[in-house]
Design a protein around this motif. Sequence first.
Motif, PDB file in Angstrom:
ATOM      1  N   LEU A  90     -45.148 -52.468   5.275  1.00 43.21           N
ATOM      2  CA  LEU A  90     -44.731 -53.068   6.541  1.00 43.21           C
ATOM      3  C   LEU A  90     -43.366 -52.584   7.027  1.00 43.21           C
ATOM      4  O   LEU A  90     -43.105 -52.601   8.235  1.00 43.21           O
ATOM      5  N   LEU A  91     -42.503 -52.173   6.096  1.00 43.13           N
ATOM      6  CA  LEU A  91     -41.153 -51.757   6.505  1.00 43.13           C
ATOM      7  C   LEU A  91     -41.170 -50.578   7.475  1.00 43.13           C
ATOM      8  O   LEU A  91     -40.420 -50.591   8.462  1.00 43.13           O
ATOM      9  N   PRO A  92     -42.013 -49.535   7.270  1.00 46.25           N
ATOM     10  CA  PRO A  92     -42.059 -48.451   8.260  1.00 46.25           C
ATOM     11  C   PRO A  92     -42.480 -48.942   9.653  1.00 46.25           C
ATOM     12  O   PRO A  92     -42.033 -48.399  10.668  1.00 46.25           O
ATOM     13  N   VAL A  93     -43.323 -49.966   9.694  1.00 47.70           N
ATOM     14  CA  VAL A  93     -43.778 -50.494  10.986  1.00 47.70           C
ATOM     15  C   VAL A  93     -42.625 -51.144  11.732  1.00 47.70           C
ATOM     16  O   VAL A  93     -42.385 -50.857  12.915  1.00 47.70           O
ATOM     17  N   VAL A  94     -41.902 -52.043  11.054  1.00 49.89           N
ATOM     18  CA  VAL A  94     -40.811 -52.751  11.736  1.00 49.89           C
ATOM     19  C   VAL A  94     -39.664 -51.797  12.073  1.00 49.89           C
ATOM     20  O   VAL A  94     -38.982 -51.978  13.088  1.00 49.89           O
ATOM     21  N   LYS A  95     -39.457 -50.778  11.238  1.00 45.14           N
ATOM     22  CA  LYS A  95     -38.429 -49.777  11.559  1.00 45.14           C
ATOM     23  C   LYS A  95     -38.807 -49.012  12.822  1.00 45.14           C
ATOM     24  O   LYS A  95     -37.940 -48.684  13.646  1.00 45.14           O
ATOM     25  N   HIS A  96     -40.103 -48.721  12.977  1.00 45.78           N
ATOM     26  CA  HIS A  96     -40.581 -48.019  14.176  1.00 45.78           C
ATOM     27  C   HIS A  96     -40.244 -48.809  15.439  1.00 45.78           C
ATOM     28  O   HIS A  96     -39.932 -48.218  16.482  1.00 45.78           O
ATOM     29  N   PHE A  97     -40.273 -50.130  15.327  1.00 49.91           N
ATOM     30  CA  PHE A  97     -39.982 -50.977  16.486  1.00 49.91           C
ATOM     31  C   PHE A  97     -38.504 -51.385  16.553  1.00 49.91           C
ATOM     32  O   PHE A  97     -38.129 -52.235  17.361  1.00 49.91           O
ATOM     33  N   GLY A  98     -37.684 -50.799  15.711  1.00 53.34           N
ATOM     34  CA  GLY A  98     -36.242 -51.004  15.799  1.00 53.34           C
ATOM     35  C   GLY A  98     -35.721 -52.278  15.154  1.00 53.34           C
ATOM     36  O   GLY A  98     -34.599 -52.702  15.445  1.00 53.34           O
ATOM     37  N   MET A  99     -36.502 -52.898  14.282  1.00 52.76           N
ATOM     38  CA  MET A  99     -36.066 -54.119  13.605  1.00 52.76           C
ATOM     39  C   MET A  99     -35.223 -53.753  12.391  1.00 52.76           C
ATOM     40  O   MET A  99     -35.589 -52.890  11.596  1.00 52.76           O
ATOM     41  N   ASP A 100     -34.077 -54.406  12.251  1.00 50.57           N
ATOM     42  CA  ASP A 100     -33.184 -54.142  11.132  1.00 50.57           C
ATOM     43  C   ASP A 100     -33.875 -54.506   9.813  1.00 50.57           C
ATOM     44  O   ASP A 100     -34.455 -55.585   9.692  1.00 50.57           O
ATOM     45  N   PRO A 101     -33.813 -53.641   8.782  1.00 51.53           N
ATOM     46  CA  PRO A 101     -34.473 -53.944   7.492  1.00 51.53           C
ATOM     47  C   PRO A 101     -33.944 -55.216   6.832  1.00 51.53           C
ATOM     48  O   PRO A 101     -34.704 -55.917   6.158  1.00 51.53           O
ATOM     49  N   ILE A 102     -32.653 -55.519   7.031  1.00 56.40           N
ATOM     50  CA  ILE A 102     -32.098 -56.739   6.449  1.00 56.40           C
ATOM     51  C   ILE A 102     -32.637 -57.967   7.180  1.00 56.40           C
ATOM     52  O   ILE A 102     -33.014 -58.967   6.561  1.00 56.40           O
ATOM     53  N   HIS A 103     -32.681 -57.879   8.513  1.00 51.79           N
ATOM     54  CA  HIS A 103     -33.262 -58.979   9.302  1.00 51.79           C
ATOM     55  C   HIS A 103     -34.722 -59.201   8.898  1.00 51.79           C
ATOM     56  O   HIS A 103     -35.153 -60.353   8.677  1.00 51.79           O
ATOM     57  N   PHE A 104     -35.483 -58.116   8.764  1.00 50.58           N
ATOM     58  CA  PHE A 104     -36.878 -58.246   8.365  1.00 50.58           C
ATOM     59  C   PHE A 104     -36.992 -58.839   6.961  1.00 50.58           C
ATOM     60  O   PHE A 104     -37.894 -59.639   6.685  1.00 50.58           O
ATOM     61  N   GLY A 105     -36.069 -58.468   6.080  1.00 51.16           N
ATOM     62  CA  GLY A 105     -36.086 -59.005   4.726  1.00 51.16           C
ATOM     63  C   GLY A 105     -35.938 -60.518   4.706  1.00 51.16           C
ATOM     64  O   GLY A 105     -36.661 -61.219   3.987  1.00 51.16           O
ATOM     65  N   ILE A 106     -35.006 -61.034   5.519  1.00 53.37           N
ATOM     66  CA  ILE A 106     -34.807 -62.483   5.587  1.00 53.37           C
ATOM     67  C   ILE A 106     -36.046 -63.163   6.166  1.00 53.37           C
ATOM     68  O   ILE A 106     -36.519 -64.182   5.651  1.00 53.37           O
ATOM     69  N   VAL A 107     -36.583 -62.585   7.243  1.00 56.71           N
ATOM     70  CA  VAL A 107     -37.795 -63.144   7.864  1.00 56.71           C
ATOM     71  C   VAL A 107     -38.959 -63.128   6.867  1.00 56.71           C
ATOM     72  O   VAL A 107     -39.720 -64.101   6.754  1.00 56.71           O
ATOM     73  N   MET A 108     -39.076 -62.046   6.117  1.00 57.79           N
ATOM     74  CA  MET A 108     -40.166 -61.924   5.143  1.00 57.79           C
ATOM     75  C   MET A 108     -40.031 -62.960   4.035  1.00 57.79           C
ATOM     76  O   MET A 108     -41.015 -63.603   3.642  1.00 57.79           O
ATOM     77  N   ILE A 109     -38.819 -63.160   3.525  1.00 56.25           N
ATOM     78  CA  ILE A 109     -38.605 -64.125   2.443  1.00 56.25           C
ATOM     79  C   ILE A 109     -38.908 -65.542   2.922  1.00 56.25           C
ATOM     80  O   ILE A 109     -39.559 -66.326   2.218  1.00 56.25           O
ATOM     81  N   VAL A 110     -38.448 -65.891   4.132  1.00 54.34           N
ATOM     82  CA  VAL A 110     -38.718 -67.230   4.671  1.00 54.34           C
ATOM     83  C   VAL A 110     -40.217 -67.431   4.864  1.00 54.34           C
ATOM     84  O   VAL A 110     -40.766 -68.492   4.544  1.00 54.34           O
ATOM     85  N   THR A 111     -40.900 -66.393   5.370  1.00 57.48           N
ATOM     86  CA  THR A 111     -42.354 -66.485   5.588  1.00 57.48           C
ATOM     87  C   THR A 111     -43.092 -66.663   4.269  1.00 57.48           C
ATOM     88  O   THR A 111     -43.938 -67.553   4.121  1.00 57.48           O
ATOM     89  N   ILE A 112     -42.761 -65.819   3.308  1.00 57.55           N
ATOM     90  CA  ILE A 112     -43.449 -65.857   2.021  1.00 57.55           C
ATOM     91  C   ILE A 112     -43.130 -67.140   1.262  1.00 57.55           C
ATOM     92  O   ILE A 112     -43.952 -67.633   0.481  1.00 57.55           O
ATOM     93  N   SER A 113     -41.934 -67.717   1.502  1.00 57.03           N
ATOM     94  CA  SER A 113     -41.574 -68.961   0.813  1.00 57.03           C
ATOM     95  C   SER A 113     -42.547 -70.091   1.149  1.00 57.03           C
ATOM     96  O   SER A 113     -42.719 -71.029   0.357  1.00 57.03           O
ATOM     97  N   MET A 114     -43.195 -70.010   2.308  1.00 59.98           N
ATOM     98  CA  MET A 114     -44.181 -71.034   2.670  1.00 59.98           C
ATOM     99  C   MET A 114     -45.405 -70.986   1.766  1.00 59.98           C
ATOM    100  O   MET A 114     -46.150 -71.969   1.658  1.00 59.98           O
ATOM    101  N   GLY A 115     -45.600 -69.848   1.105  1.00 61.08           N
ATOM    102  CA  GLY A 115     -46.688 -69.757   0.136  1.00 61.08           C
ATOM    103  C   GLY A 115     -46.493 -70.678  -1.053  1.00 61.08           C
ATOM    104  O   GLY A 115     -47.459 -71.026  -1.746  1.00 61.08           O
TER     105      GLY A 115
END
Length: 415
Positions: free
Chosen positions: A337-362
């Motif tokens: 997923l990281l190459p996808v969000v990088k393609h759209f200009g999303m910061d990898p650190i921002h995506f990391g925080i969003v990913m951790i919060v999302t996965i924490s719901m699991g």
Amino acid sequence: MVSLFIFLLLSLPIGVAIGLSVLIGIWTGNISYAFIIQKLFTSLDNFPILAVPFFIMAGEIMMKGGMAQRLLDLSRCLVGHITGGLAQVTVLTSMFFGALSGSAPATTAAVGGIMIPSMKKEGYDLPFATSVSTAAGCVGVMIPPSVPLIIYGTTAGVSVGSLFIAGIIPGIFVGLVLMLTSYILAKRKGYTGAGQCFDIKKLPQALLKSIHALLVPVIILGGIYGGIFTPTEAGAVAVVYALFMEGLIVRSLSLKICWDILRKTALTTASIFLVVATATALGQIFLFHNVPDLMVEFLIGISENKYVVILIIIVFLLVMGTFMDALANILILTPLLLPVVKHFGMDPIHFGIVMIVTISMGFITPPVGVNLFVGCGISKISIERLSFAMLPFLIAMLIALLFLIFIPYLSLALL
């Protein structure tokens, strides 16, 4: 991937399931066994990942030493007078303890083990009391130090220290959202506070008792942010500090407790590292078959709108989180997923925080939500009753997640 889903449906341990799917991938893909064995080794021959056993051990020391009780007393002094006081205390204590343990199940067990019986005694219904503790435990992986943040950092090739700093505001924000949700639910159910007004005279004494616990995140984050030590060295400092305070100052550790700490640390680290090694090997098989590029092309083909694609990714992560371990999700999906969000200009650190919060719901969604099982084990209620009681908190966390997605400043403000 088909074999992995089958093994997961058969309830095999996640590390074993991934390892077997790797063997099938090697066999069907005509890949060198030596290449994969090398990747299994090099995935663990990594300095930043050494922080994992250190922070796990520090969290175990502080949990066995009774820091949770002292943090609970401080939280009771600060927010116990608010409507639904014990629920507010539970969430705030989980935020404090999350800054020590970095683990969602450990936070739920340590805080819930004390607060669920206390809330039941004060007249709170058991599903509500358990759902508060179970949801609040998720904050344990958001507020640094956090094992999932370390794993994401090593997988994505971004600074773990930067991720720790970036996680502070989102972790506090999600905690405040859970406190607001607890307040609304308590108001509807008629749960009052402790019946006493806030007494500022009691605050210094509560702070004094818990000061050595509160200093842990200050030392860790201050040392990392100040360039004094790396996140891995911060983990070692946390272990030494915890041993010194709990063993020599508070004197809450015995030889038996120390043995239990070492044993639990070894078992937890071994289970995590098995997932790390096998998931890294699976990621190499994905790279061999050019899956990341195919994923980018597929998602771009759906939409060129950045936020539409990100929302699709979030829904995908939420679904994956319901049946696969959080660390496995990070290790397997980050390279895709990281190459996808990088393609759209999303910061990898921002995506990391969003990913951790999302996965924490699991952690709070069946069938493999670890926090659910911990909560049910404490309160002795069925997982069906608890899952239904979790719905308001799950909705609140989804709303908080949308804020974190559309307002990157919340994650990047301190960097």
